[in-house]
Design an enzyme around this catalytic site. Sequence first.
Site, PDB file in Angstrom:
ATOM      1  N   SER A 134      33.706  31.678  34.889  1.00 24.50           N
ATOM      2  CA  SER A 134      33.799  33.074  35.295  1.00 24.50           C
ATOM      3  C   SER A 134      32.583  33.791  34.727  1.00 24.50           C
ATOM      4  O   SER A 134      31.452  33.348  34.907  1.00 24.50           O
ATOM      5  CB  SER A 134      35.120  33.675  34.792  1.00 24.50           C
ATOM      6  OG  SER A 134      35.233  35.033  35.177  1.00 24.50           O
ATOM      7  N   TYR A 148      31.039  41.079  43.046  1.00 28.84           N
ATOM      8  CA  TYR A 148      31.043  40.003  42.056  1.00 28.84           C
ATOM      9  C   TYR A 148      32.197  40.221  41.077  1.00 28.84           C
ATOM     10  O   TYR A 148      32.934  39.290  40.748  1.00 28.84           O
ATOM     11  CB  TYR A 148      29.707  39.956  41.315  1.00 28.84           C
ATOM     12  CG  TYR A 148      29.621  38.853  40.296  1.00 28.84           C
ATOM     13  CD1 TYR A 148      29.476  37.527  40.687  1.00 28.84           C
ATOM     14  CD2 TYR A 148      29.671  39.137  38.938  1.00 28.84           C
ATOM     15  CE1 TYR A 148      29.381  36.512  39.755  1.00 28.84           C
ATOM     16  CE2 TYR A 148      29.578  38.132  37.998  1.00 28.84           C
ATOM     17  CZ  TYR A 148      29.438  36.817  38.402  1.00 28.84           C
ATOM     18  OH  TYR A 148      29.351  35.812  37.472  1.00 28.84           O
ATOM     19  N   LYS A 152      35.444  37.843  40.225  1.00 27.94           N
ATOM     20  CA  LYS A 152      35.689  37.328  38.879  1.00 27.94           C
ATOM     21  C   LYS A 152      36.973  37.885  38.265  1.00 27.94           C
ATOM     22  O   LYS A 152      37.717  37.151  37.611  1.00 27.94           O
ATOM     23  CB  LYS A 152      34.484  37.635  37.973  1.00 27.94           C
ATOM     24  CG  LYS A 152      33.224  36.870  38.373  1.00 27.94           C
ATOM     25  CD  LYS A 152      33.473  35.369  38.446  1.00 27.94           C
ATOM     26  CE  LYS A 152      32.213  34.589  38.768  1.00 27.94           C
ATOM     27  NZ  LYS A 152      32.464  33.132  38.914  1.00 27.94           N
TER      28      LYS A 152
END
Length: 279
Positions: A134, A148, A152
Site C-alpha cells: 500500500s 490514488y 489505497k
Amino acid sequence: MAKQTWLITGVSSGFGRSMTTQLLAAGNTVIGTVRNTTKVQDLIDDYPDTFICETLDVTDVATIHHLVDQLAATHTIDVLVNNAGYGLFGAAEELADQDVDRIIATDLTGSIQMIRSVLPHMRAQNHGRIIQISSYGGQVAYPGNSMYHAAKFGIEGFCESVAQEVAAFNIGVTIVEPGGARTEFRYGSAQVANLMPAYDDNPAHAFLAMLDPANGLAPGDPQRMAARIIESVDQTPAPLHMVLGSDAREKTIARLRERLAEYQAEADLAASTDFPVGD
C-alpha cells in the site's frame, strides 16, 4: 528463512524487482508477473529454475483467476505480494473518466482479485502469507492525489477485513505502507492528468515539485525496504501494518492523532442521535 515460493505482481521495477532479486539470490522460487518481459530478461536467464515469469495485466480478472489456479496446481504458493500499481496525480476535476477507471482496476480491484484467487489454495494448504503493498497514502491524504488515495484507503480496509477472516486458516496478512522511495513509481511511472490552469496556484499541483528529482530525492532505499518486507514473513503473528520510512511513520502518526482528536470532540454530537436510554 526456509526456502519458499513467492508470487509477486509487478516485478519489472520498484519493490517488486528489489524483492525478487533478493529472494532469488537467497535460493527461493519467485513467480513474477509482468506486462512485458523485456526488463526481467536478465532474471529469466540467470535463474532458469527458480524464476518463473508470467505475463499478466492485473486489470484482467478472468486471467487472474485462471493463472493462479494454474500455478497452484503445480506449486505451493507460500507468499503472495500484491505490488503492481502506479500513481495518478492531478485534481479530481482534471482526471478523465478512463483515468479513474484504470487506477481503480489496477491498484484496487487487481489486488482484491489476486487475494481472492489465492485464498482457496492457501486455505487448503493451511498456511500462507499475503503482503499488500500500500502506501502511507492509505492513511494520509494529500491534494492532487485523490484517486490514488481512494485505491489505497480501499485496499487497506479490504485487507483488514480479510485478515480477520483467514487467521483461523494460518494465513497472515500484512499491509505495507512505505514512504517516499527512489523507485520508478515517483520518477518514471507516475501518471499526470491533463492539468487545468485554474489549479495552477492550488495545492492540487504541489505534487509537481515532488516529481522533479531536481528538488531532492526521496529518502527511502528500495533495497532496504524490500529486505524488511521479506523479513516480515518470519514474524508470527503477521504484522497487520508495517510502515517503512521515518517520514511515513511521522506523518501517519500526526494524521491519526488529528483524526482521533476530531472523533473525541464529537462525543456529544454522536450521542445526540441515539434513542434515549430505555426507549
